[in-house]
Structure formats: structure tokens, C-alpha cells
Design a protein around this motif. Structure first.
Motif, PDB file in Angstrom:
ATOM      1  N   HIS A 196       0.869  -1.166   0.000  1.00  0.00           N
ATOM      2  CA  HIS A 196       0.000   0.000   0.000  1.00  0.00           C
ATOM      3  C   HIS A 196       0.915   1.228   0.000  1.00  0.00           C
ATOM      4  N   PRO A 197       0.454   2.334  -0.576  1.00  0.00           N
ATOM      5  CA  PRO A 197       1.273   3.559  -0.514  1.00  0.00           C
ATOM      6  C   PRO A 197       1.348   4.104   0.915  1.00  0.00           C
ATOM      7  N   SER A 198       1.948   5.277   1.080  1.00  0.00           N
ATOM      8  CA  SER A 198       2.342   5.684   2.430  1.00  0.00           C
ATOM      9  C   SER A 198       1.505   6.792   3.060  1.00  0.00           C
ATOM     10  N   VAL A 199       0.380   7.212   2.470  1.00  0.00           N
ATOM     11  CA  VAL A 199      -0.441   8.227   3.137  1.00  0.00           C
ATOM     12  C   VAL A 199      -0.998   7.693   4.451  1.00  0.00           C
ATOM     13  N   GLN A 200      -1.524   6.464   4.434  1.00  0.00           N
ATOM     14  CA  GLN A 200      -2.061   5.886   5.667  1.00  0.00           C
ATOM     15  C   GLN A 200      -1.011   5.822   6.780  1.00  0.00           C
ATOM     16  N   PHE A 218      -2.364  12.430  -5.158  1.00  0.00           N
ATOM     17  CA  PHE A 218      -2.367  12.196  -3.715  1.00  0.00           C
ATOM     18  C   PHE A 218      -3.271  11.022  -3.367  1.00  0.00           C
ATOM     19  N   THR A 219      -4.390  10.883  -4.103  1.00  0.00           N
ATOM     20  CA  THR A 219      -5.285   9.753  -3.853  1.00  0.00           C
ATOM     21  C   THR A 219      -4.619   8.439  -4.236  1.00  0.00           C
ATOM     22  N   VAL A 220      -3.849   8.443  -5.319  1.00  0.00           N
ATOM     23  CA  VAL A 220      -3.089   7.244  -5.689  1.00  0.00           C
ATOM     24  C   VAL A 220      -2.089   6.901  -4.593  1.00  0.00           C
ATOM     25  N   VAL A 260       2.090  13.679 -10.552  1.00  0.00           N
ATOM     26  CA  VAL A 260       3.414  13.330 -10.036  1.00  0.00           C
ATOM     27  C   VAL A 260       3.685  14.068  -8.731  1.00  0.00           C
ATOM     28  N   VAL A 261       3.327  15.346  -8.693  1.00  0.00           N
ATOM     29  CA  VAL A 261       3.545  16.147  -7.479  1.00  0.00           C
ATOM     30  C   VAL A 261       2.702  15.599  -6.328  1.00  0.00           C
ATOM     31  N   GLY A 262       1.422  15.312  -6.605  1.00  0.00           N
ATOM     32  CA  GLY A 262       0.546  14.799  -5.557  1.00  0.00           C
ATOM     33  C   GLY A 262       0.987  13.447  -5.042  1.00  0.00           C
ATOM     34  N   PHE A 263       1.384  12.559  -5.957  1.00  0.00           N
ATOM     35  CA  PHE A 263       1.833  11.240  -5.527  1.00  0.00           C
ATOM     36  C   PHE A 263       3.125  11.338  -4.717  1.00  0.00           C
ATOM     37  N   THR A 264       4.033  12.186  -5.159  1.00  0.00           N
ATOM     38  CA  THR A 264       5.300  12.342  -4.439  1.00  0.00           C
ATOM     39  C   THR A 264       5.071  12.943  -3.060  1.00  0.00           C
ATOM     40  N   ALA A 265       4.080  13.837  -2.940  1.00  0.00           N
ATOM     41  CA  ALA A 265       3.763  14.402  -1.624  1.00  0.00           C
ATOM     42  C   ALA A 265       3.282  13.316  -0.672  1.00  0.00           C
ATOM     43  N   GLY A 266       2.535  12.343  -1.186  1.00  0.00           N
ATOM     44  CA  GLY A 266       2.044  11.268  -0.335  1.00  0.00           C
ATOM     45  C   GLY A 266       3.013  10.121  -0.173  1.00  0.00           C
ATOM     46  N   PRO A 301       6.815  10.242  -0.486  1.00  0.00           N
ATOM     47  CA  PRO A 301       8.078  10.926  -0.784  1.00  0.00           C
ATOM     48  C   PRO A 301       9.294  10.014  -0.877  1.00  0.00           C
ATOM     49  N   TYR A 302       9.194   8.783  -0.376  1.00  0.00           N
ATOM     50  CA  TYR A 302      10.364   7.901  -0.353  1.00  0.00           C
ATOM     51  C   TYR A 302      10.334   6.828  -1.440  1.00  0.00           C
ATOM     52  N   PHE A 303       9.325   6.857  -2.308  1.00  0.00           N
ATOM     53  CA  PHE A 303       9.216   5.753  -3.268  1.00  0.00           C
ATOM     54  C   PHE A 303      10.391   5.724  -4.224  1.00  0.00           C
ATOM     55  N   PHE A 304      10.893   6.903  -4.619  1.00  0.00           N
ATOM     56  CA  PHE A 304      11.972   6.931  -5.598  1.00  0.00           C
ATOM     57  C   PHE A 304      13.278   6.426  -4.997  1.00  0.00           C
ATOM     58  N   ALA A 305      13.478   6.685  -3.700  1.00  0.00           N
ATOM     59  CA  ALA A 305      14.695   6.215  -3.037  1.00  0.00           C
ATOM     60  C   ALA A 305      14.659   4.714  -2.761  1.00  0.00           C
ATOM     61  N   ASP A 306      13.492   4.102  -2.927  1.00  0.00           N
ATOM     62  CA  ASP A 306      13.319   2.676  -2.651  1.00  0.00           C
ATOM     63  C   ASP A 306      12.653   2.026  -3.862  1.00  0.00           C
TER      64      ASP A 306
END
Length: 289
Positions: free
Chosen positions: A24-28, A151-153, A192-198, A200-205
Motif C-alpha cells: 500500500h502507498p504511504s499516506v495511511q 495524492f489519492t493514488v 506526479v507532485v501529488g503522488f510524491t507528496a504522499g 516521498p520515499y518511493f523513488f529512493a526505494d
């Protein structure tokens, strides 16, 4: 939920906000962590805790459910009213919000520390912003709609289907020359901006991110999950909606309303209906019930 809370507390205790878990992504996780820290600092002044290392999972089980379930579930009622009023008028908005507030399935997911209540909230906000863009058509709104979708993604990956109403709105605004206008590209940048805000570490991992996303696609689309297998799930999901939604009569009323909307289809209704229709179709094509 116990495992969720444990992993989020470990992020706080090691001082590392990379969840290292991308099924799951990281907003939760971040919603949980923010809430835990607020509770920690409020309780620290009462003498309950002196260090984050003293916090136990049992201390935060309720607060996780509150922040990821109750709060977004409550805000969703308001935004459903706003969306219904914007598209159909105040009476429809009030009816939709009242129906959502007592729908058993919605009430149920609002009690859990899972991403679903957050998904419903931000999906509603994304569709609302997209509808506003359809009406007014500014470049800033195109970017804002994309950012809301992104951000929802970052709440749940399948929210990427929210791009269907945005593409439809852009097509209705710009016609066949939509690729010559910046709106669609601004929406993509906003995503891209909204997803990265939610996240932020996906690119580093990135490798682990790719693997975990692929695992979800593999399990839901091909392998299935033990105890929840299914191939053609339209009937199963219809029964679920009836049994755990608002009941048979509201379900039938929704089908009649959908048929009427399709009969009267215009660009506003086409954009409004795109996401729920594609989302339901996508889920019904999965190999789980």
C-alpha cells in the motif's frame, strides 16, 4: 491492524520515515504517525510517556482507527454533499450525504485502520476538483485535479482510475485538440507532485516499490488470494453492495439512476460517472471476491 500500528511505531522509534513496504502507498502510515505524535506530546505533559520508545501498540490501536477511519469517514460525508450539490443540486447533495452516513459498508470501513476510508475521501475530493475544472477550465484547476488524483493514488494505487474523468473533462474542454493544450500535461505534472507528496520515499526505494506494486497486480489479477478466489465477480460484488451497502431498494434505485443518467448523458454526467463505472468494472475483473 496490530501489524500496521507496530510498523508505524517502528518508523517513529528509528526516526526513519521510509516505510519500506509498498504493497500500500504511504499516506495511511503518515496519517497514523502524525496522530501518534500528537497524542504522544499531549500525553507526555501528563507524565504518561517520557520517550517515544515507551509507546506500545496497544496505546495507539484506537488512535490509528480514529485517524485513518473515523476522521476521513466523517469528512467524506461533507465532501459527498459538496459534490452532489455541485453536480445535481442541494437536495441531491443532502440525500447522498445522508445515505453515505448510514450505509453499513461505509460505516464499517470507517472503524478500521486501513486505507479504504481515506481512499473514499480523497476520491470524492478528486472527482469534485475535476468537475470544477470541467466547468471553469483554468490551467490551475487542471494542475489541482491532477495533484488531487496523485495524492489519492498515494492512498491506494487503484485510484489511478481517477484519470478517466480527468481525461474526459479535458476532452470535453479542449476537444480533439486536447494534446495541443497544456491542461492534460499540467494534470500529469500535478499527479506526479501529488503522488510524491504522499509517497516521498518511493523513488529512493524504487526496486522494492516496483516489486511490491507488481505483487499486488499479480495476486489480484492472476493468482487470487486463498479463501477469496473468484473469476467473474460482477454478481458477487452486486450481492456485497446489497448486503453490506444500503440494501436492495437503494441499490436498485442507483441502477435506475444510472440508466437514466446514461439516457440523458451529457459531458457533466459522463465525467461524473466515469470513475465509479470504471472502478467497479476493474474490481469485477479481479480474481478475488
Amino acid at each position: 491492524e496490530y501489524e500496521y500500528v507496530h510498523s508505524y511505531l517502528q518508523m517513529i522509534k528509528r526516526g526513519d520515515m521510509n516505510p519500506r513496504w509498498w504493497h500500500h502507498p504511504s499516506v495511511q502510515p503518515y496519517v497514523n504517525i502524525g496522530t501518534y505524535l500528537i497524542v504522544f506530546f499531549l500525553e507526555a505533559r501528563t507524565g504518561r510517556w517520557q520517550s517515544v520508545h515507551q509507546i506500545q501498540v496497544e496505546d495507539m490501536l484506537f488512535w490509528g482507527r480514529f485517524s485513518a477511519g473515523v476522521v476521513p469517514g466523517t469528512f467524506t460525508v461533507f465532501f459527498v454533499f459538496m459534490l452532489g450539490r455541485f453536480v445535481f443540486g442541494t437536495r441531491v447533495g443532502l440525500f447522498a450525504a445522508a445515505l453515505l452516513a448510514v450505509a453499513p459498508g461505509v460505516v464499517e470501513i470507517s472503524q478500521y485502520n486501513k486505507p479504504d476510508a481515506l481512499l473514499v475521501l480523497f476520491s470524492t475530493v478528486s472527482v469534485l476538483v475535476t468537475m470544477i475544472y470541467l466547468k471553469k477550465g483554468s490551467r490551475g484547476l487542471a494542475f489541482a485535479a491532477g495533484a488531487a488524483i496523485g495524492f489519492t493514488v498515494a492512498v491506494k494505487y487503484n485510484a489511478s482510475l481517477l484519470w478517466t474523468p480527468l481525461i474526459g473533462a479535458t476532452l470535453f474542454r479542449r476537444g480533439t485538440s486536447l494534446l495541443a493544450h497544456p491542461d492534460l500535461y499540467l494534470g500529469a505534472v500535478g499527479t506526479v507532485v501529488g503522488f510524491t507528496a504522499g509517497c516521498p520515499y518511493f523513488f529512493a526505494d524504487l526496486t522494492r516499490f516496483f516489486d511490491h506494486v507488481a505483487a499486488g497486480l499479480f495476486n489480484y489479477g492472476f493468482l487470487g488470494l486463498a479463501g477469496a478466489e473468484g473469476v467473474d465477480n460482477w454478481a458477487t460484488h452486486a450481492n456485497y453492495t446489497i448486503n453490506y451497502g444500503a440494501g436492495l431498494l437503494p441499490f436498485l434505485a442507483c441502477l435506475v439512476g444510472l440508466a437514466l443518467a446514461l439516457y440523458r448523458i451529457d459531458r457533466r454526467l459522463a465525467v461524473f460517472l466515469a470513475y465509479p463505472t470504471f472502478y467497479y468494472s476493474f474490481y469485477s475483473s479481479q480474481r478475488i471476491n
